[in-house]
Design a protein around this motif. Structure first.
Motif, PDB file in Angstrom:
ATOM      1  N   ALA A 103       0.780  -1.330  -0.086  1.00  0.00           N
ATOM      2  CA  ALA A 103       0.015  -0.023   0.066  1.00  0.00           C
ATOM      3  C   ALA A 103       0.712   1.265  -0.022  1.00  0.00           C
ATOM      4  O   ALA A 103       0.645   2.070  -0.623  1.00  0.00           O
ATOM      5  N   PHE A 104       1.898   1.203   0.657  1.00  0.00           N
ATOM      6  CA  PHE A 104       2.741   2.534   0.945  1.00  0.00           C
ATOM      7  C   PHE A 104       3.675   2.569  -0.621  1.00  0.00           C
ATOM      8  O   PHE A 104       3.678   3.733  -1.054  1.00  0.00           O
ATOM      9  N   VAL A 105       3.984   1.505  -1.108  1.00  0.00           N
ATOM     10  CA  VAL A 105       4.713   1.612  -2.339  1.00  0.00           C
ATOM     11  C   VAL A 105       3.682   2.131  -3.533  1.00  0.00           C
ATOM     12  O   VAL A 105       4.236   2.913  -4.150  1.00  0.00           O
ATOM     13  N   SER A 106       2.356   1.672  -3.313  1.00  0.00           N
ATOM     14  CA  SER A 106       1.501   2.225  -4.523  1.00  0.00           C
ATOM     15  C   SER A 106       1.249   3.773  -4.400  1.00  0.00           C
ATOM     16  O   SER A 106       0.810   4.138  -5.511  1.00  0.00           O
ATOM     17  N   VAL A 107       1.537   4.320  -3.344  1.00  0.00           N
ATOM     18  CA  VAL A 107       1.355   5.642  -3.216  1.00  0.00           C
ATOM     19  C   VAL A 107       2.476   6.548  -2.998  1.00  0.00           C
ATOM     20  O   VAL A 107       2.536   7.732  -2.721  1.00  0.00           O
ATOM     21  N   ASP A 108       3.715   5.903  -3.501  1.00  0.00           N
ATOM     22  CA  ASP A 108       5.238   6.427  -3.642  1.00  0.00           C
ATOM     23  C   ASP A 108       5.648   7.106  -2.169  1.00  0.00           C
ATOM     24  O   ASP A 108       6.220   8.035  -2.233  1.00  0.00           O
ATOM     25  N   ALA A 109       5.202   6.373  -0.913  1.00  0.00           N
ATOM     26  CA  ALA A 109       5.507   6.792   0.368  1.00  0.00           C
ATOM     27  C   ALA A 109       7.047   6.407   0.565  1.00  0.00           C
ATOM     28  O   ALA A 109       7.424   5.304   0.080  1.00  0.00           O
ATOM     29  N   GLN A 110       7.732   7.251   1.335  1.00  0.00           N
ATOM     30  CA  GLN A 110       8.957   7.192   1.730  1.00  0.00           C
ATOM     31  C   GLN A 110       8.989   6.776   3.496  1.00  0.00           C
ATOM     32  O   GLN A 110       8.234   7.396   4.199  1.00  0.00           O
TER      33      GLN A 110
END
Length: 208
Positions: A103-110
């Protein structure tokens, strides 16, 4: 887990619109997520472009059961105080970490640790008691029950979470009002005590 339809998410959508309007009409503050112990993140640059819905939708889409805590949950219960961050609580089980990472990867979260040191957006990184995240729409903390919360039984807070569902099918889990008050008082910062008192007043209104 109890379920509520629509109204909590409508309250959150309205608050997001107000936050964006407020942030656009003021000068930058040079203050970030960690500078908000008193006024809250609505008074910092974290409020610029604040929109937690892309991440909430990503959590739903990837089957990641994370419970919204903090002031976003307060807004869903009716709090009038705006915020610029999104705080999450999940069970910390290694088997559930891949869905959360996806989920974090899909919204480009760091991701970063508690010292602010960058970490890979990987399931293993999320197993820490608390991880900071930053995405284009929202930043905040992602915590597990391993993070000290005084004498609170945090796993029970996860079990008592409420689920809000909007007409489009989005499901968002969030802490109950009673648990949110307990968490606020356990942390004890000025903004937490202020917000706990506001949430507690809702119960007083219903008793009168």
């Amino acid at each position: 887990m109890s379920q509520m339809i629509d109204a909590p998410l409508e309250r959150l959508r309205a608050a997001v619109r107000r936050t964006q309007e407020l942030a656009l009409s003021r000068a930058g503050t040079s203050l970030g997520h960690e500078d908000a112990d008193d006024v809250g993140t609505i008074g910092t640059d974290a409020a610029l472009g604040f929109d937690p819905f892309p991440l909430l939708e990503a959590l739903h889409r990837n089957g990641a059961r994370a419970v919204v805590i903090g002031q976003v949950a307060g807004i869903m219960h009716g709090s009038a105080e705006l915020t610029g961050d999104l705080d999450l609580l999940w069970d910390g089980a290694p088997a559930h970490a891949p869905a959360l990472a996806a989920a974090f990867v899909s919204v480009d979260a760091q991701l970063a640790d508690e010292t602010g040191t960058a970490m890979a957006t990987h399931p293993d990184s999320l197993l820490r008691p608390k991880v900071q995240f930053t995405s284009p729409g929202a930043s905040g903390d992602c915590c597990t029950p391993a993070l000290p919360w005084g004498d609170l039984r945090v796993r029970e807070i996860l079990d008592r979470a409420i689920t809000a569902v909007d007409p489009g099918g989005l499901s968002v889990h969030y802490a109950s009002r009673e648990d949110l008050i307990r968490m606020r008082r356990a942390i004890g910062r000025p903004k937490d005590l202020r917000r706990a008192a506001e949430l507690d007043s809702f119960a007083s209104d219903r008793r009168e």
